[in-house]
Design an enzyme around this catalytic site. Structure first.
Site, PDB file in Angstrom:
ATOM      1  N   ARG A   1      -9.954  11.276   9.559  1.00 37.17           N
ATOM      2  CA  ARG A   1      -8.569  10.814   9.786  1.00 37.17           C
ATOM      3  C   ARG A   1      -7.619  12.001   9.899  1.00 37.17           C
ATOM      4  O   ARG A   1      -6.683  11.996  10.693  1.00 37.17           O
ATOM      5  CB  ARG A   1      -8.146   9.879   8.648  1.00 37.17           C
ATOM      6  CG  ARG A   1      -8.902   8.562   8.652  1.00 37.17           C
ATOM      7  CD  ARG A   1      -8.615   7.747   7.421  1.00 37.17           C
ATOM      8  NE  ARG A   1      -7.221   7.298   7.388  1.00 37.17           N
ATOM      9  CZ  ARG A   1      -6.672   6.732   6.303  1.00 37.17           C
ATOM     10  NH1 ARG A   1      -7.379   6.560   5.200  1.00 37.17           N
ATOM     11  NH2 ARG A   1      -5.417   6.336   6.324  1.00 37.17           N
TER      12      ARG A   1
ATOM     13  N   HIS B   1       2.383   7.077  -0.969  1.00 43.51           N
ATOM     14  CA  HIS B   1       0.926   7.077  -1.068  1.00 43.51           C
ATOM     15  C   HIS B   1       0.319   8.425  -0.713  1.00 43.51           C
ATOM     16  O   HIS B   1      -0.864   8.509  -0.396  1.00 43.51           O
ATOM     17  CB  HIS B   1       0.342   5.970  -0.179  1.00 43.51           C
ATOM     18  CG  HIS B   1       0.651   4.606  -0.701  1.00 43.51           C
ATOM     19  ND1 HIS B   1       0.628   3.484   0.086  1.00 43.51           N
ATOM     20  CD2 HIS B   1       1.033   4.185  -1.931  1.00 43.51           C
ATOM     21  CE1 HIS B   1       0.942   2.430  -0.644  1.00 43.51           C
ATOM     22  NE2 HIS B   1       1.213   2.833  -1.864  1.00 43.51           N
TER      23      HIS B   1
HETATM   24  C1  BV8 Z   1      -1.429   0.484  -8.362  1.00 45.20           C
HETATM   25  C2  BV8 Z   1      -3.414   5.605   0.926  1.00 45.20           C
HETATM   26  C3  BV8 Z   1      -1.408   0.521 -10.714  1.00 45.20           C
HETATM   27  C4  BV8 Z   1      -4.894   5.810   1.049  1.00 45.20           C
HETATM   28  C5  BV8 Z   1      -3.148   3.249   0.334  1.00 45.20           C
HETATM   29  C6  BV8 Z   1      -7.045  -5.881  -7.756  1.00 45.20           C
HETATM   30  C7  BV8 Z   1      -7.867  -4.780  -7.983  1.00 45.20           C
HETATM   31  C8  BV8 Z   1      -7.385  -3.462  -7.907  1.00 45.20           C
HETATM   32  C9  BV8 Z   1      -6.052  -3.238  -7.604  1.00 45.20           C
HETATM   33  C10 BV8 Z   1      -5.252  -4.346  -7.354  1.00 45.20           C
HETATM   34  C11 BV8 Z   1      -5.722  -5.656  -7.441  1.00 45.20           C
HETATM   35  N1  BV8 Z   1      -4.691  -6.491  -7.136  1.00 45.20           N
HETATM   36  C12 BV8 Z   1      -3.588  -5.762  -6.879  1.00 45.20           C
HETATM   37  C13 BV8 Z   1      -3.920  -4.462  -7.033  1.00 45.20           C
HETATM   38  C14 BV8 Z   1      -3.051  -3.350  -6.876  1.00 45.20           C
HETATM   39  C15 BV8 Z   1      -3.407  -2.672  -5.557  1.00 45.20           C
HETATM   40  C16 BV8 Z   1      -3.236  -3.647  -4.412  1.00 45.20           C
HETATM   41  O1  BV8 Z   1      -2.117  -3.996  -4.077  1.00 45.20           O
HETATM   42  N2  BV8 Z   1      -4.365  -4.094  -3.841  1.00 45.20           N
HETATM   43  C17 BV8 Z   1      -4.301  -5.036  -2.736  1.00 45.20           C
HETATM   44  C18 BV8 Z   1      -5.478  -4.795  -1.802  1.00 45.20           C
HETATM   45  C19 BV8 Z   1      -4.303  -6.457  -3.304  1.00 45.20           C
HETATM   46  N3  BV8 Z   1      -2.483  -1.579  -5.466  1.00 45.20           N
HETATM   47  C20 BV8 Z   1      -2.831  -0.384  -5.984  1.00 45.20           C
HETATM   48  O2  BV8 Z   1      -3.910  -0.125  -6.455  1.00 45.20           O
HETATM   49  C21 BV8 Z   1      -1.711   0.641  -5.994  1.00 45.20           C
HETATM   50  N4  BV8 Z   1      -1.644   1.227  -7.299  1.00 45.20           N
HETATM   51  O3  BV8 Z   1      -1.228  -0.711  -8.352  1.00 45.20           O
HETATM   52  O4  BV8 Z   1      -1.478   1.235  -9.498  1.00 45.20           O
HETATM   53  C22 BV8 Z   1      -1.121   1.504 -11.760  1.00 45.20           C
HETATM   54  C23 BV8 Z   1      -0.049   1.287 -12.586  1.00 45.20           C
HETATM   55  C24 BV8 Z   1       0.203   2.181 -13.597  1.00 45.20           C
HETATM   56  C25 BV8 Z   1      -0.608   3.318 -13.742  1.00 45.20           C
HETATM   57  C26 BV8 Z   1      -1.681   3.529 -12.878  1.00 45.20           C
HETATM   58  C27 BV8 Z   1      -1.951   2.629 -11.884  1.00 45.20           C
HETATM   59  C28 BV8 Z   1      -1.973   1.783  -5.035  1.00 45.20           C
HETATM   60  C29 BV8 Z   1      -2.057   1.269  -3.633  1.00 45.20           C
HETATM   61  C30 BV8 Z   1      -2.114   2.464  -2.672  1.00 45.20           C
HETATM   62  C31 BV8 Z   1      -3.459   2.518  -1.990  1.00 45.20           C
HETATM   63  N5  BV8 Z   1      -3.404   3.514  -0.924  1.00 45.20           N
HETATM   64  N6  BV8 Z   1      -3.082   4.215   1.267  1.00 45.20           N
HETATM   65  C32 BV8 Z   1      -5.354   5.674   2.477  1.00 45.20           C
HETATM   66  O5  BV8 Z   1      -4.527   5.531   3.382  1.00 45.20           O
HETATM   67  O6  BV8 Z   1      -6.581   5.762   2.676  1.00 45.20           O
HETATM   68  S1  BV8 Z   1      -2.859   1.635   0.780  1.00 45.20           S
HETATM   69  C33 BV8 Z   1      -2.732   1.445   2.488  1.00 45.20           C
HETATM   70  O7  BV8 Z   1      -2.744   0.059   2.804  1.00 45.20           O
HETATM   71  C34 BV8 Z   1      -1.387   1.872   3.007  1.00 45.20           C
HETATM   72  O8  BV8 Z   1      -0.903   3.019   2.395  1.00 45.20           O
HETATM   73  C35 BV8 Z   1      -0.482   0.697   2.786  1.00 45.20           C
HETATM   74  O9  BV8 Z   1       0.149   0.780   1.534  1.00 45.20           O
HETATM   75  C36 BV8 Z   1      -1.430  -0.440   2.660  1.00 45.20           C
HETATM   76  C37 BV8 Z   1      -1.087  -1.498   3.663  1.00 45.20           C
HETATM   77  O10 BV8 Z   1      -1.173  -0.934   4.878  1.00 45.20           O
HETATM   78  P1  BV8 Z   1      -0.036  -1.184   5.999  1.00 45.20           P
HETATM   79  O11 BV8 Z   1       0.698   0.079   6.137  1.00 45.20           O
HETATM   80  O12 BV8 Z   1       0.753  -2.423   5.755  1.00 45.20           O
HETATM   81  O13 BV8 Z   1      -0.983  -1.386   7.247  1.00 45.20           O
HETATM   82  P2  BV8 Z   1      -1.760  -2.707   7.657  1.00 45.20           P
HETATM   83  O14 BV8 Z   1      -2.841  -2.310   8.608  1.00 45.20           O
HETATM   84  O15 BV8 Z   1      -2.114  -3.509   6.447  1.00 45.20           O
HETATM   85  O16 BV8 Z   1      -0.654  -3.520   8.457  1.00 45.20           O
HETATM   86  C38 BV8 Z   1      -0.140  -2.957   9.648  1.00 45.20           C
HETATM   87  C39 BV8 Z   1       1.040  -3.825  10.046  1.00 45.20           C
HETATM   88  O17 BV8 Z   1       1.660  -3.231  11.187  1.00 45.20           O
HETATM   89  C40 BV8 Z   1       0.625  -5.232  10.447  1.00 45.20           C
HETATM   90  O18 BV8 Z   1       1.527  -6.165   9.882  1.00 45.20           O
HETATM   91  C41 BV8 Z   1       0.755  -5.235  11.979  1.00 45.20           C
HETATM   92  O19 BV8 Z   1       1.186  -6.495  12.473  1.00 45.20           O
HETATM   93  C42 BV8 Z   1       1.830  -4.208  12.191  1.00 45.20           C
HETATM   94  N7  BV8 Z   1       1.730  -3.491  13.475  1.00 45.20           N
HETATM   95  C43 BV8 Z   1       0.596  -3.109  14.137  1.00 45.20           C
HETATM   96  N8  BV8 Z   1       0.947  -2.482  15.290  1.00 45.20           N
HETATM   97  C44 BV8 Z   1       2.304  -2.455  15.338  1.00 45.20           C
HETATM   98  C45 BV8 Z   1       2.810  -3.107  14.194  1.00 45.20           C
HETATM   99  N9  BV8 Z   1       4.120  -3.261  13.965  1.00 45.20           N
HETATM  100  C46 BV8 Z   1       4.967  -2.748  14.885  1.00 45.20           C
HETATM  101  N10 BV8 Z   1       4.560  -2.123  15.998  1.00 45.20           N
HETATM  102  C47 BV8 Z   1       3.255  -1.959  16.264  1.00 45.20           C
HETATM  103  N11 BV8 Z   1       2.866  -1.329  17.383  1.00 45.20           N
END
Ligand code: BV8
Length: 231
Positions: free
Chosen positions: A61, A111
């Site tokens: 990446r 992130h």
């Molecule tokens: C935390 C970096 C706590 C790395 C990323 C169960 C188990 C374990 C954890 C959890 C759980 N339930 C909830 C959690 C918490 C978890 C979470 O939310 N999990 C989800 C899956 C349910 N979150 C975490 O773990 C976070 N940390 O909670 O810590 C804590 C508290 C105290 C002390 C210690 C710890 C950390 C989350 C960060 C993870 N890292 N990225 C890497 O990139 O490899 S996440 C990664 O996916 C992104 O950074 C982003 O945040 C996330 C979502 O991605 P998007 O950017 O939204 O992209 P996506 O593809 O999903 O969507 C694209 C959108 O664009 C679409 O809507 C599409 O329609 C649109 N689009 C496409 N093309 C276009 C467009 N729009 C306009 N124009 C276009 N042309």
């Protein structure tokens, strides 16, 4: 800009803002998580289990960032930063550097950043544009095998959360651009904004998981929607 004079704008961007520059998104058709399980490459446990596999995922990446350019959405946000008379907070979930290359100067990477390394032992972080391997030596502490990409994995605390919530509370307009609203805590910002009585706008290719929470949602490519919003 079609709003009656906001004084403080909070913008959250996601992978969709970089999609038209050729950076893969996560959850779209053919996105990153359709090719590999996040549990295998984007958690501390994955890194402990098979570090070279995780390094290879990020090395590919990082290399992909070399041949691409910012798109009109990045450039419009940089224009907004230069020309908007009020406060602009730009928080990105993205780990690419296209906001910076598009001219934005104050970008909050909640992130982390793909073109930086982090030493898991001493915490030293620095620009790193080439491949990372477990054989690498940390220039700050001399340890071997401790360098990882400076990105926030699942289960890790995102960066700058205190500053982010401070800025969110001061905003009078919250704009979410190109994010699916699938990952917390970022996905929770819109409901926090709503609770604070802040006007909310979604600019996304199609309705996201959280679209219903926004006062207004405009759908289409970011390269068209964002310049139109900034004008
Ligand atoms: C935390 C970096 C706590 C790395 C990323 C169960 C188990 C374990 C954890 C959890 C759980 N339930 C909830 C959690 C918490 C978890 C979470 O939310 N999990 C989800 C899956 C349910 N979150 C975490 O773990 C976070 N940390 O909670 O810590 C804590 C508290 C105290 C002390 C210690 C710890 C950390 C989350 C960060 C993870 N890292 N990225 C890497 O990139 O490899 S996440 C990664 O996916 C992104 O950074 C982003 O945040 C996330 C979502 O991605 P998007 O950017 O939204 O992209 P996506 O593809 O999903 O969507 C694209 C959108 O664009 C679409 O809507 C599409 O329609 C649109 N689009 C496409 N093309 C276009 C467009 N729009 C306009 N124009 C276009 N042309």
């Amino acid at each position: 800009m079609a709003f009656d004079g906001p004084k403080s704008i909070f913008v959250l961007t996601g992978a969709g803002v970089s999609a038209e520059s050729g950076v893969a998104t996560y959850r779209d058709q053919g996105g990153l998580w359709s090719k590999v399980r996040l549990e295998d490459v984007a958690t501390p446990e994955a890194f402990a289990r098979d570090p070279e596999r995780v390094q290879a995922f990020y090395n590919a990446r990082r290399a992909g960032l070399n041949g691409i350019s910012p798109n009109p959405a990045h450039e419009a946000l940089a224009r907004l930063e230069r020309e908007f008379g009020g406060t602009l907070t730009l928080v990105t979930q993205n780990i690419d550097d296209l906001h910076e290359r598009g001219g934005s100067e104050n970008v909050i990477h909640m992130h982390g950043r793909l073109r930086r390394s982090l030493c898991a032992i001493c915490g030293d972080t620095r620009e790193h544009h080439s491949d990372l391997h477990v054989t690498e030596v940390c220039e700050a502490c001399g340890e071997t095998g401790t360098l990882r990409p400076d990105v926030v994995w699942f289960g890790e605390m995102p960066h700058h959360m205190e500053l982010i919530f401070e800025r969110l509370e001061q905003a009078d307009l919250f704009v979410s651009i190109g994010t699916s609203g699938a990952v917390y805590p970022a996905a929770g910002f819109v409901s926090e904004a709503g609770r604070l009585g802040i006007r909310t706008l979604e600019l996304n290719l199609e309705p996201s998981d959280g679209s219903f929470q926004f006062d207004e949602a405009r759908h289409g490519p970011a390269s068209k929607l964002v310049p139109a919003f900034v004008e």
